[in-house]
Design an enzyme around this catalytic site. Structure first.
Site, PDB file in Angstrom:
ATOM      1  N   HIS A  12      45.633  39.508  54.284  1.00 21.75           N
ATOM      2  CA  HIS A  12      46.695  38.491  54.221  1.00 21.75           C
ATOM      3  C   HIS A  12      46.183  37.058  54.203  1.00 21.75           C
ATOM      4  O   HIS A  12      46.953  36.143  53.951  1.00 21.75           O
ATOM      5  CB  HIS A  12      47.660  38.669  55.397  1.00 21.75           C
ATOM      6  N   GLY A  14      43.717  36.071  52.211  1.00 26.70           N
ATOM      7  CA  GLY A  14      43.129  35.807  50.901  1.00 26.70           C
ATOM      8  C   GLY A  14      44.140  35.257  49.912  1.00 26.70           C
ATOM      9  O   GLY A  14      45.333  35.119  50.209  1.00 26.70           O
ATOM     10  N   SER A 108      41.315  45.392  39.208  1.00 30.53           N
ATOM     11  CA  SER A 108      40.951  44.162  38.490  1.00 30.53           C
ATOM     12  C   SER A 108      40.766  44.492  37.015  1.00 30.53           C
ATOM     13  O   SER A 108      40.411  45.628  36.661  1.00 30.53           O
ATOM     14  CB  SER A 108      39.635  43.645  39.059  1.00 30.53           C
ATOM     15  N   SER A 109      40.943  43.477  36.169  1.00 25.90           N
ATOM     16  CA  SER A 109      40.737  43.718  34.735  1.00 25.90           C
ATOM     17  C   SER A 109      39.267  43.980  34.396  1.00 25.90           C
ATOM     18  O   SER A 109      38.958  44.436  33.299  1.00 25.90           O
ATOM     19  CB  SER A 109      41.260  42.537  33.913  1.00 25.90           C
ATOM     20  N   TYR A 137      31.259  45.486  41.485  1.00 23.40           N
ATOM     21  CA  TYR A 137      32.660  45.318  41.895  1.00 23.40           C
ATOM     22  C   TYR A 137      33.552  46.275  41.101  1.00 23.40           C
ATOM     23  O   TYR A 137      34.441  46.932  41.660  1.00 23.40           O
ATOM     24  CB  TYR A 137      33.045  43.860  41.635  1.00 23.40           C
ATOM     25  N   LYS A 141      36.128  49.259  42.376  1.00 20.86           N
ATOM     26  CA  LYS A 141      37.561  49.276  42.064  1.00 20.86           C
ATOM     27  C   LYS A 141      37.956  50.547  41.310  1.00 20.86           C
ATOM     28  O   LYS A 141      39.038  51.102  41.544  1.00 20.86           O
ATOM     29  CB  LYS A 141      37.940  48.029  41.257  1.00 20.86           C
ATOM     30  N   ASN A 166      42.524  37.765  35.583  1.00 13.48           N
ATOM     31  CA  ASN A 166      41.957  36.701  36.428  1.00 13.48           C
ATOM     32  C   ASN A 166      43.088  35.901  37.087  1.00 13.48           C
ATOM     33  O   ASN A 166      43.995  35.446  36.405  1.00 13.48           O
ATOM     34  CB  ASN A 166      41.096  35.747  35.587  1.00 13.48           C
ATOM     35  N   HIS A 180      35.850  31.509  41.267  1.00 11.98           N
ATOM     36  CA  HIS A 180      36.121  31.768  39.858  1.00 11.98           C
ATOM     37  C   HIS A 180      36.190  30.430  39.110  1.00 11.98           C
ATOM     38  O   HIS A 180      36.213  29.369  39.719  1.00 11.98           O
ATOM     39  CB  HIS A 180      37.437  32.541  39.707  1.00 11.98           C
TER      40      HIS A 180
HETATM   41  O1  GFB Z   1      35.898  33.089  36.582  1.00 12.65           O
HETATM   42  P1  GFB Z   1      34.531  33.607  36.382  1.00 12.65           P
HETATM   43  O2  GFB Z   1      33.539  33.306  37.444  1.00 12.65           O
HETATM   44  O3  GFB Z   1      34.570  35.172  36.241  1.00 12.65           O
HETATM   45  O4  GFB Z   1      33.946  33.017  35.004  1.00 12.65           O
HETATM   46  P2  GFB Z   1      34.642  36.306  35.112  1.00 12.65           P
HETATM   47  C1  GFB Z   1      34.658  33.040  33.809  1.00 12.65           C
HETATM   48  C2  GFB Z   1      33.909  32.277  32.755  1.00 12.65           C
HETATM   49  O5  GFB Z   1      33.928  30.873  33.075  1.00 12.65           O
HETATM   50  C3  GFB Z   1      32.429  32.640  32.586  1.00 12.65           C
HETATM   51  C4  GFB Z   1      32.629  30.322  32.944  1.00 12.65           C
HETATM   52  O6  GFB Z   1      32.104  32.636  31.220  1.00 12.65           O
HETATM   53  C5  GFB Z   1      31.717  31.493  33.303  1.00 12.65           C
HETATM   54  O7  GFB Z   1      30.401  31.276  32.836  1.00 12.65           O
HETATM   55  N1  GFB Z   1      32.499  29.126  33.787  1.00 12.65           N
HETATM   56  C6  GFB Z   1      32.368  27.845  33.329  1.00 12.65           C
HETATM   57  C7  GFB Z   1      32.478  29.083  35.131  1.00 12.65           C
HETATM   58  N2  GFB Z   1      32.211  27.007  34.338  1.00 12.65           N
HETATM   59  C8  GFB Z   1      32.286  27.725  35.487  1.00 12.65           C
HETATM   60  C9  GFB Z   1      32.205  27.394  36.867  1.00 12.65           C
HETATM   61  O8  GFB Z   1      32.013  26.239  37.261  1.00 12.65           O
HETATM   62  N3  GFB Z   1      32.346  28.416  37.757  1.00 12.65           N
HETATM   63  C10 GFB Z   1      32.576  29.708  37.352  1.00 12.65           C
HETATM   64  N4  GFB Z   1      32.731  30.657  38.281  1.00 12.65           N
HETATM   65  N5  GFB Z   1      32.613  30.060  36.044  1.00 12.65           N
HETATM   66  C11 GFB Z   1      34.903  37.716  37.255  1.00 12.65           C
HETATM   67  C12 GFB Z   1      34.217  38.917  37.827  1.00 12.65           C
HETATM   68  O9  GFB Z   1      34.389  37.569  35.994  1.00 12.65           O
HETATM   69  O10 GFB Z   1      36.293  37.889  37.103  1.00 12.65           O
HETATM   70  C13 GFB Z   1      34.917  39.502  38.949  1.00 12.65           C
HETATM   71  O11 GFB Z   1      32.885  38.584  38.115  1.00 12.65           O
HETATM   72  C14 GFB Z   1      36.422  39.538  38.804  1.00 12.65           C
HETATM   73  O12 GFB Z   1      34.440  40.792  39.131  1.00 12.65           O
HETATM   74  C15 GFB Z   1      36.982  38.278  38.205  1.00 12.65           C
HETATM   75  O13 GFB Z   1      36.815  40.631  38.052  1.00 12.65           O
HETATM   76  C16 GFB Z   1      38.458  38.392  37.880  1.00 12.65           C
HETATM   77  O14 GFB Z   1      35.993  36.354  34.498  1.00 12.65           O
HETATM   78  O15 GFB Z   1      33.511  36.235  34.151  1.00 12.65           O
END
Ligand code: GFB
Length: 313
Positions: A12, A14, A108-109, A137, A141, A166, A180
Site C-alpha cells: 500500500h 507503493g 507487467s508488460s 523481474y 512475474k 509502464n 522509470h
Molecule cells: O522506464 P524505463 O527505465 O524502463 O526506460 P523499461 C524506458 C526507456 O527510457 C529506456 C529510456 O529506453 C531508457 O533507456 N530513458 C531515457 C530513461 N532516459 C531515462 C532516464 O533518465 N531514466 C530511465 N529509467 N530511463 C522497465 C523494466 O523497462 O519497465 C521493468 O525494466 C518494468 O521490468 C518496467 O517492466 C515497466 O520500459 O525499459
C-alpha cells in the site's frame, strides 16, 4: 465484493498500492487492511500466513513488488527475481490457505517476448526470448501468473492476473538510479530548469517506444476487473497508444518549462524496442483509460512540486 468486505492491499505504500487504496476509499470500501514493512515482512512466509490468519481478508490486491527502471533491473537481478518470487509465493499461498474469496495479481508488460508482434496480445506470453535487461523481474512475474493459474486449476481458487503497461503518477519513485523514465525526466528537467543548465541527459537513443498509463487509471481498472472478471487468463491493462522516449522527453520538457537541449547518453541501454499492449480484451470487458499522457505528465509534475519534501529520490 461488498463495501464492508475485508480487503487486503499488499504494497500500500507503493505507486500502485497507494492508488488502489485511494480508489477503494473513494468508493466507500470501509474495511481496507494494510500492513507496513516493519509490521509484516512479506518475504517472511510465517509472518504473511500469520497476517492472513489474523486478518482473514476476503479479497486481496497483490500490489507488493520490487520494481524499478531499466538500470535497477539490469544492476540488481537477484533482488528482482528473488524478492518478487518470495513475496508473491507467500501471498498467493496464504490466500489459498486462509480461504480468500478472490485474489488480484499484478504482473507487467515486460513478461512478453522482446521481439513479439505489436500490439502485444495476451496469447504471446511464452512464445519467445525475454528482454535481457529485465528478464529476472519478468520471470518472477510469469511465475506469479502461473502460480495463480495452477491454484485455479488444482484448487479452484479465484485468482485473476492483470498485466499493466509502464505506469506513472503520484507516489512514483524519483530516484534517478532506480526510477522509470517518466519520473526521472520530470526530476531532471525540473532540476535543470532551477540550476539554469544548458541540457538534460536522456538515456539511450530515444527511439524505443513505450506506452504509459496513469496509476489512477490502473487502480480504476483493478477495481473494475475485481468486480466483473473471474477467469485465470491474463488481461493487458494499458491505453493502446505509445510514444518514443524522445517524444516523451519533449512532452516533459514542455510541461516543466525547460528551455535547453536534450542530449543522449548512449552508454545507457535502450531496452526493448517497443512494448505496446493490445487492449482489445480489456475494452471488451468494459474498461478504457481516461487520463491522456500529456495531461498525466502535467498533473504528475504538479504532484512532484507539491510533494518534493517527502518523495522517494
Ligand atoms: O522506464 P524505463 O527505465 O524502463 O526506460 P523499461 C524506458 C526507456 O527510457 C529506456 C529510456 O529506453 C531508457 O533507456 N530513458 C531515457 C530513461 N532516459 C531515462 C532516464 O533518465 N531514466 C530511465 N529509467 N530511463 C522497465 C523494466 O523497462 O519497465 C521493468 O525494466 C518494468 O521490468 C518496467 O517492466 C515497466 O520500459 O525499459
Amino acid at each position: 465484493m461488498e463495501k464492508h468486505s475485508r480487503i487486503f492491499v499488499a504494497g500500500h505504500n507503493g505507486l500502485v498500492g497507494s492508488a488502489i487504496v485511494r480508489r477503494l476509499e473513494a468508493d466507500g470500501y470501509s474495511n481496507i487492511i494494510v500492513r507496513g514493512r516493519k509490521e509484516t515482512d512479506l518475504e517472511n512466509q510465517g509472518a504473511v500466513l500469520k497476517l492472513f490468519l489474523e486478518e482473514k481478508p476476503d479479497y486481496v490486491f497483490m500490489a507488493a513488488a520490487r520494481v524499478g527502471g531499466i538500470l535497477a533491473n539490469n544492476s540488481y537481478p537477484v533482488d528482482f527475481i528473488r524478492s518478487n518470487l518470495m513475496v508473491q509465493n507467500n501471498i498467493i499461498d496464504a490466500s489459498h490457505y486462509a480461504g480468500v474469496r478472490k485474489l488480484l495479481f499484478l504482473g507487467s508488460s515486460c513478461i512478453y517476448p522482446k521481439m513479439c508482434p505489436q500490439p502485444i496480445k495476451e496469447e504471446y506470453l511464452l512464445t519467445g526470448a525475454l528482454e535481457p535487461t529485465n528478464e529476472w523481474y519478468a520471470i518472477a512475474k510469469i511465475a506469479g501468473i502461473k502460480m495463480c493459474q495452477a491454484y485455479h486449476r488444482q484448487h479452484g481458487m479465484n485468482a485473476i492476473s492483470l498485466m499493466p503497461t509502464n505506469l506513472y503518477g503520484p507516489g512514483d519513485n524519483f530516484d534517478l538510479n532506480a526510477s522509470h523514465v517518466l519520473p526521472a525526466l520530470i526530476r531532471k528537467f525540473h532540476e535543470a530548469k532551477l540550476s539554469g543548465a544548458k541540457d538534460v541527459v536522456m538515456w539511450g537513443t530515444g527511439t524505443p517506444m513505450r506506452e504509459f498509463l496513469h496509476v489512477d487509471d490502473l487502480a480504476d481498472a483493478c477495481l473494475h476487473l475485481m468486480l466483473t472478471y473471474s477467469d485465470p487468463e491474463i488481461v493487458n491493462i494499458g491505453t493502446g497508444e505509445d510514444v518514443t522516449i524522445r517524444q516523451l522527453a519533449e512532452m516533459v520538457k514542455e510541461a516543466v518549462g525547460f528551455e535547453g537541449e536534450i542530449v543522449q547518453d548512449l552508454t545507457k541501454p535502450d531496452g526493448t524496442p517497443r512494448k505496446l499492449l493490445d487492449v482489445s480484451k480489456l475494452h471488451g470487458l468494459g474498461w478504457k483509460h481516461r487520463v491522456e499522457l500529456a495531461d498525466g505528465v502535467k498533473s504528475t509534475y504538479k504532484w512532484f512540486l507539491e510533494n518534493m519534501e517527502g518523495i522517494r529520490k
